[in-house]
Scaffold this active site. Structure first.
Site, PDB file in Angstrom:
ATOM      1  N   ASN A   2     -13.353   9.625  -1.038  1.00 12.93           N
ATOM      2  CA  ASN A   2     -13.901   8.820  -2.127  1.00 12.93           C
ATOM      3  C   ASN A   2     -13.936   7.339  -1.734  1.00 12.93           C
ATOM      4  O   ASN A   2     -12.957   6.820  -1.199  1.00 12.93           O
ATOM      5  CB  ASN A   2     -13.045   8.999  -3.386  1.00 12.93           C
TER       6      ASN A   2
ATOM      7  N   HIS B 248      -6.333   3.015   0.608  1.00 11.64           N
ATOM      8  CA  HIS B 248      -6.071   3.189   2.051  1.00 11.64           C
ATOM      9  C   HIS B 248      -6.832   4.473   2.390  1.00 11.64           C
ATOM     10  O   HIS B 248      -6.526   5.534   1.820  1.00 11.64           O
ATOM     11  CB  HIS B 248      -4.557   3.339   2.280  1.00 11.64           C
TER      12      HIS B 248
ATOM     13  N   CYS C  77       0.694   3.209   3.250  1.00 13.09           N
ATOM     14  CA  CYS C  77       1.423   2.519   4.331  1.00 13.09           C
ATOM     15  C   CYS C  77       2.928   2.728   4.158  1.00 13.09           C
ATOM     16  O   CYS C  77       3.659   2.916   5.138  1.00 13.09           O
ATOM     17  CB  CYS C  77       1.084   1.034   4.339  1.00 13.09           C
TER      18      CYS C  77
ATOM     19  N   HIS D 183      -8.439   7.873   3.167  1.00 11.82           N
ATOM     20  CA  HIS D 183      -7.833   9.196   3.354  1.00 11.82           C
ATOM     21  C   HIS D 183      -8.896  10.246   3.083  1.00 11.82           C
ATOM     22  O   HIS D 183      -9.870   9.999   2.369  1.00 11.82           O
ATOM     23  CB  HIS D 183      -6.637   9.387   2.404  1.00 11.82           C
TER      24      HIS D 183
ATOM     25  N   CYS E  27       0.847  -1.197   0.000  1.00 15.29           N
ATOM     26  CA  CYS E  27       0.000   0.000   0.000  1.00 15.29           C
ATOM     27  C   CYS E  27       0.885   1.250   0.000  1.00 15.29           C
ATOM     28  O   CYS E  27       1.765   1.401   0.864  1.00 15.29           O
ATOM     29  CB  CYS E  27      -0.906  -0.029   1.226  1.00 15.29           C
TER      30      CYS E  27
ATOM     31  N   GLY F 173     -13.995   7.683  -7.730  1.00 18.77           N
ATOM     32  CA  GLY F 173     -12.713   8.375  -7.878  1.00 18.77           C
ATOM     33  C   GLY F 173     -11.634   7.920  -6.924  1.00 18.77           C
ATOM     34  O   GLY F 173     -10.557   8.514  -6.887  1.00 18.77           O
TER      35      GLY F 173
ATOM     36  N   HIS G 122      -9.418  14.143   1.746  1.00 20.12           N
ATOM     37  CA  HIS G 122      -8.841  15.300   1.056  1.00 20.12           C
ATOM     38  C   HIS G 122      -9.322  16.566   1.767  1.00 20.12           C
ATOM     39  O   HIS G 122     -10.519  16.704   2.052  1.00 20.12           O
ATOM     40  CB  HIS G 122      -9.327  15.372  -0.391  1.00 20.12           C
TER      41      HIS G 122
ATOM     42  N   HIS H  32      -4.455   0.883   8.534  1.00 24.29           N
ATOM     43  CA  HIS H  32      -4.904   0.662   7.152  1.00 24.29           C
ATOM     44  C   HIS H  32      -6.374   0.224   7.110  1.00 24.29           C
ATOM     45  O   HIS H  32      -6.746  -0.793   7.684  1.00 24.29           O
ATOM     46  CB  HIS H  32      -4.040  -0.408   6.475  1.00 24.29           C
TER      47      HIS H  32
ATOM     48  N   ASP I 264      -0.882  16.658  -1.136  1.00 18.86           N
ATOM     49  CA  ASP I 264      -1.190  15.780  -2.267  1.00 18.86           C
ATOM     50  C   ASP I 264      -0.156  16.015  -3.360  1.00 18.86           C
ATOM     51  O   ASP I 264       0.203  17.158  -3.665  1.00 18.86           O
ATOM     52  CB  ASP I 264      -2.600  16.056  -2.796  1.00 18.86           C
TER      53      ASP I 264
HETATM   54  P1  AMP Z   1      -8.263   9.185  -4.219  1.00 18.99           P
HETATM   55  O1  AMP Z   1      -8.308   9.303  -5.714  1.00 18.99           O
HETATM   56  O2  AMP Z   1      -9.418   9.777  -3.492  1.00 18.99           O
HETATM   57  O3  AMP Z   1      -7.974   7.760  -3.801  1.00 18.99           O
HETATM   58  O4  AMP Z   1      -7.027  10.072  -3.767  1.00 18.99           O
HETATM   59  C1  AMP Z   1      -5.712   9.624  -3.857  1.00 18.99           C
HETATM   60  C2  AMP Z   1      -4.848  10.843  -3.845  1.00 18.99           C
HETATM   61  O5  AMP Z   1      -3.535  10.457  -3.502  1.00 18.99           O
HETATM   62  C3  AMP Z   1      -4.757  11.565  -5.198  1.00 18.99           C
HETATM   63  O6  AMP Z   1      -5.210  12.895  -5.058  1.00 18.99           O
HETATM   64  C4  AMP Z   1      -3.286  11.483  -5.543  1.00 18.99           C
HETATM   65  O7  AMP Z   1      -2.820  12.649  -6.184  1.00 18.99           O
HETATM   66  C5  AMP Z   1      -2.656  11.282  -4.193  1.00 18.99           C
HETATM   67  N1  AMP Z   1      -1.365  10.598  -4.183  1.00 18.99           N
HETATM   68  C6  AMP Z   1      -1.035   9.464  -4.835  1.00 18.99           C
HETATM   69  N2  AMP Z   1       0.245   9.122  -4.566  1.00 18.99           N
HETATM   70  C7  AMP Z   1       0.709  10.062  -3.704  1.00 18.99           C
HETATM   71  C8  AMP Z   1       1.966  10.276  -3.055  1.00 18.99           C
HETATM   72  N3  AMP Z   1       3.001   9.449  -3.228  1.00 18.99           N
HETATM   73  N4  AMP Z   1       2.103  11.360  -2.245  1.00 18.99           N
HETATM   74  C9  AMP Z   1       1.056  12.215  -2.071  1.00 18.99           C
HETATM   75  N5  AMP Z   1      -0.152  12.060  -2.655  1.00 18.99           N
HETATM   76  C10 AMP Z   1      -0.322  10.999  -3.454  1.00 18.99           C
END
Ligand code: AMP
Length: 114
Positions: A87, A98, A7, A100, A4, A93, A102, A46, A30
């Site tokens: 999401n 994992h 993680c 999170h 992940c 989306g 926004h 997780h 992000d």
């Molecule tokens: P979601 O599409 O809601 O699952 O959001 C995932 C978010 O993680 C997206 O906005 C990506 O730009 C962000 N993301 C993916 N990889 C990384 C990373 N290594 N560091 C920071 N953000 C990330």
């Protein structure tokens, strides 16, 4: 979870721009910001998404929302408003599985979201 990406960030195996960290929560910028302020609040435990949570996580989710408010209240972009988005599933989306949250601010956040 071994593979992940969040993680791995939590374990320090992948670099991130850390904004806040404690024993339960990591807050990072992000990597592909969709607004002048775009942070991710990532619980260290997780879970795939909210479908994966139980009543045991009730306090954790409340804590995350309170922290989001605390962080937003100190950020200049969030003074006129901010949005918290989470999401669930690829159709909504979700791209990182994992859970999170926004935190977005600093531009006109239209409603309904796309
Ligand atoms: P979601 O599409 O809601 O699952 O959001 C995932 C978010 O993680 C997206 O906005 C990506 O730009 C962000 N993301 C993916 N990889 C990384 C990373 N290594 N560091 C920071 N953000 C990330």
């Amino acid at each position: 979870m071994e593979n992940c990406i969040f993680c791995k960030i939590i374990r320090g195996e992948i670099p991130s721009k850390k904004v806040y960290e404690d024993e339960h929560l990591l807050v990072i910028e992000d990597v592909s910001p969709q607004a002048p302020l775009h942070l991710l609040l990532v619980p260290k435990k997780h879970f795939v998404n909210c479908l994966d949570m139980t009543a045991e996580e009730d306090a954790l989710v409340g804590y995350i929302f309170r922290k989001a408010g605390e962080i937003a209240s100190k950020d200049v972009y969030a003074q006129s408003g901010f949005r918290i988005v989470q999401n669930n599933g690829s159709g909504a989306g979700q791209s990182v599985f994992h859970i999170h949250f926004h935190l977005l601010a600093g531009r006109n956040l239209v409603w309904p979201p796309g």
